[in-house]
Write an enzyme that holds these catalytic residues in place. Structure first.
Site, short mmCIF file in Angstrom:
data_model
loop_
_atom_site.label_atom_id
_atom_site.label_comp_id
_atom_site.label_asym_id
_atom_site.label_seq_id
_atom_site.Cartn_x
_atom_site.Cartn_y
_atom_site.Cartn_z
N LYS A 204 -32.35 -7.66 34.62
CA LYS A 204 -31.37 -6.83 33.89
C LYS A 204 -29.98 -7.01 34.51
O LYS A 204 -29.88 -7.24 35.71
CB LYS A 204 -31.76 -5.35 34.02
CG LYS A 204 -32.93 -4.90 33.18
CD LYS A 204 -33.17 -3.40 33.38
CE LYS A 204 -34.43 -2.92 32.68
NZ LYS A 204 -34.35 -3.00 31.21
N ASP A 274 -38.97 -8.42 31.12
CA ASP A 274 -38.40 -7.06 31.04
C ASP A 274 -39.11 -6.21 29.98
O ASP A 274 -38.93 -5.00 29.93
CB ASP A 274 -36.90 -7.15 30.74
CG ASP A 274 -36.17 -5.86 31.02
OD1 ASP A 274 -36.78 -4.99 31.69
OD2 ASP A 274 -35.02 -5.72 30.60
N GLU A 276 -41.99 -5.18 30.11
CA GLU A 276 -43.15 -5.04 31.00
C GLU A 276 -43.95 -3.77 30.73
O GLU A 276 -45.13 -3.71 31.02
CB GLU A 276 -42.68 -5.06 32.47
CG GLU A 276 -42.21 -3.72 33.05
CD GLU A 276 -41.02 -3.10 32.32
OE1 GLU A 276 -40.28 -3.86 31.66
OE2 GLU A 276 -40.84 -1.88 32.40
N ARG A 278 -45.00 -2.40 27.96
CA ARG A 278 -46.11 -2.61 27.03
C ARG A 278 -47.24 -3.40 27.69
O ARG A 278 -48.40 -3.24 27.33
CB ARG A 278 -45.58 -3.32 25.76
CG ARG A 278 -45.02 -4.68 25.98
CD ARG A 278 -44.16 -5.15 24.82
NE ARG A 278 -42.83 -4.53 24.83
CZ ARG A 278 -41.91 -4.74 23.90
NH1 ARG A 278 -42.16 -5.52 22.87
NH2 ARG A 278 -40.74 -4.15 23.99
N1 BES Z 1 -37.57 0.31 30.74
C1 BES Z 1 -36.97 -0.44 29.70
C2 BES Z 1 -36.52 0.41 28.52
C3 BES Z 1 -35.46 1.45 28.77
C4 BES Z 1 -34.15 1.22 28.39
C5 BES Z 1 -35.79 2.69 29.28
C6 BES Z 1 -33.20 2.19 28.57
C7 BES Z 1 -34.83 3.68 29.47
C8 BES Z 1 -33.52 3.41 29.11
C9 BES Z 1 -37.96 -1.48 29.16
O1 BES Z 1 -38.90 -1.96 30.06
C10 BES Z 1 -37.16 -2.66 28.69
O2 BES Z 1 -36.48 -3.23 29.50
N2 BES Z 1 -37.24 -2.97 27.41
C11 BES Z 1 -36.53 -4.07 26.86
C12 BES Z 1 -37.45 -4.76 25.88
C13 BES Z 1 -36.92 -6.07 25.37
C14 BES Z 1 -36.86 -7.09 26.50
C15 BES Z 1 -37.79 -6.55 24.26
C16 BES Z 1 -35.32 -3.50 26.14
O3 BES Z 1 -35.42 -2.43 25.53
O4 BES Z 1 -34.26 -4.11 26.22
ZN ZN Z 2 -39.38 -0.67 31.64
ZN ZN Z 3 -38.16 -3.62 31.20
#
Ligand code: BES
Ligand code: ZN
Ligand code: ZN
Length: 423
Positions: A204, A274, A276, A278
């Protein structure tokens, strides 16, 4: 102290909760030791006395919360908040309402503390300890813990893949609450428990990582519920399940392009490390289905897309069972927590098709909260299940209202308690 309750037309239970929270805050700032309040809402407001007492209690207890582990919090001035009513018949219901309110607020505060804890002091093993601590001295709660070796034997390849990059080992935690007398329902509550989400090798950007200690928020909700479940004493057998891991980049980390095999034998092509949450839920949901529950509810800070869709205060409910959706939404309404349904659109399923495995872990650019939900659906067999994406509401980047300060919110704990109470 005179506190406005807003326009009469807009008056609702949450006005009572907010008025109590504001009163507490002002009294505290003035150094007042004892506050006496009328049972707001139960007179002209026309609301049920028990609900009013619950809302006042929640408002006061939630407003008094401070995360005070690394700095000494300012001393709380108010040491008594009393509710008076001239209606003798309302006294007993108000007493019950105060107990309801204490249970809800204390459960939410338990979750807030876990979420606010920084990831250096909130490792996967810390969540295990918290689960065990909750079980201590409570005959109604048992706790089972599976370590890395056991998880390998169980075939939890998806959960284990996420943990690979971290020096902190993974655990699967299973808490069981057994009611006195015959259980009317068997319920599984599953929480996402990523103690820190760096994104892994699909790293990230720095500012997106700042709040990612909150990524164990789903498990914090489950633990928050279990911290007060013996006081609630629901007529259901309740299973709390989470797979605790840390998502880190390293020479041992899983990579984009890796193919992993989940506990239900489905293969998954990992295209983004990222996504992860799921992957961890694939195995924890499979584990939950093996308990043969009447229904499963999972809670997860799963997608940024959910926050884009609904903002920072509203979580999304997705389900393969409309009756369960209704049950959750009405519990959320009663608890005054904001939840809204999203569809599990069948036509989007092909977006998860992979050339080399049964599934891939990302679904393209659009509808990210829904494609994540569709991914999870592959791991619940035919069991009634609902997924609550709490990515927005788990962690407040600014104060939300008089009883929800910046930081962990405890969102969804009171909804689940309400749902369990209704069984
Ligand atoms: N933990 C994040 C989602 C998240 C974002 C939680 C903001 C709280 C606040 C999750 O693991 C993630 O990074 N999701 C990605 C998925 C994508 C790579 C398909 C996302 O939402 O960008
Ligand atoms: Zn996450
Ligand atoms: Zn993530």
């Amino acid at each position: 102290l005179v506190v406005g309750l807003g326009k009469k037309k807009e008056f609702e239970l949450d006005s009572v909760r907010k008025a109590a929270a504001v009163s507490f805050g002002v009294a505290n700032a003035l150094g007042v030791k004892r506050v006496v309040s009328v049972l707001h809402g139960a007179g002209n407001g026309g609301l049920v006395p028990r609900d009013c007492a619950r809302a006042i209690t929640e408002g006061v207890v939630l407003a008094s919360y401070r995360f005070g582990i690394y700095v000494k919090p300012q001393k709380k001035q108010v040491d008594a908040f009393e509710i008076v009513t001239s209606d003798g018949r309302a006294v007993r219901s108000a007493e019950l309402g105060i107990e309801d309110g204490e249970i809800g607020a204390e459960g939410a505060i338990f979750a807030r503390d876990l979420v606010n804890m920084p990831a250096n002091d909130m490792l996967p093993e810390t969540l295990v300890e918290k689960a065990k601590e909750i079980g201590v001295g409570k005959g109604s709660i048992r706790v089972r813990v599976y370590d890395q070796e056991k998880l390998e034997k169980m075939g939890a390849g998806s959960l284990l893949a996420v943990a690979k990059g971290s020096d902190n080992p993974p655990y699967l935690v299973h808490m069981i609450y057994t009611p006195e007398g015959k259980a009317k329902k068997k319920v599984c509550l599953v929480g996402k428990a990523v103690t820190f989400d760096s994104g892994g090798l699909s790293l990230k950007p720095a500012n997106f990582m700042e709040t990612m200690k909150c990524d164990m928020g789903g498990s914090a909700v489950v633990l928050g519920v279990f911290s007060v479940i013996d006081r609630l004493a629901p007529k259901a057998e309740v299973h709390g399940i989470f797979g605790a891991v840390e998502n880190m980049p390293s020479g041992k980390a899983f990579r984009p392009g890796d193919v992993v095999t989940a506990m239900n034998k489905k293969t998954i092509e990992v295209l983004n490390t990222d996504a992860e949450g799921r992957l961890t839920l694939a195995d924890t949901l499979t584990y939950a289905t093996k308990q043969k529950p009447d229904f499963i509810i999972d809670l997860a800070t799963l997608t940024g897309a959910c926050v884009v869709a609904l903002g920072e205060e509203i979580s999304a409910v997705m389900s393969n069972d409309t009756a369960l959706t209704d049950q959750i939404l009405s519990a959320a309404k009663a608890a005054d927590e904001k939840m809204w349904p999203l569809p599990l659109e069948k036509n989007y399923k092909p977006l998860l098709k992979s050339d080399v495995a049964d599934l891939k872990n990302i679904g393209g650019r659009w509808g990210g909260a829904i494609t994540a939900g569709l991914f999870l659906e592959e791991f619940v067999a035919e069991i009634p299940w609902a997924h609550i994406d709490i990515a927005g509401a788990t962690f407040a980047e600014r104060p939300i209202d008089a009883y929800t300060p910046k930081g962990g919110t405890g969102h969804a704990v009171r909804t689940l308690l309400e749902l369990l109470r209704s069984i």
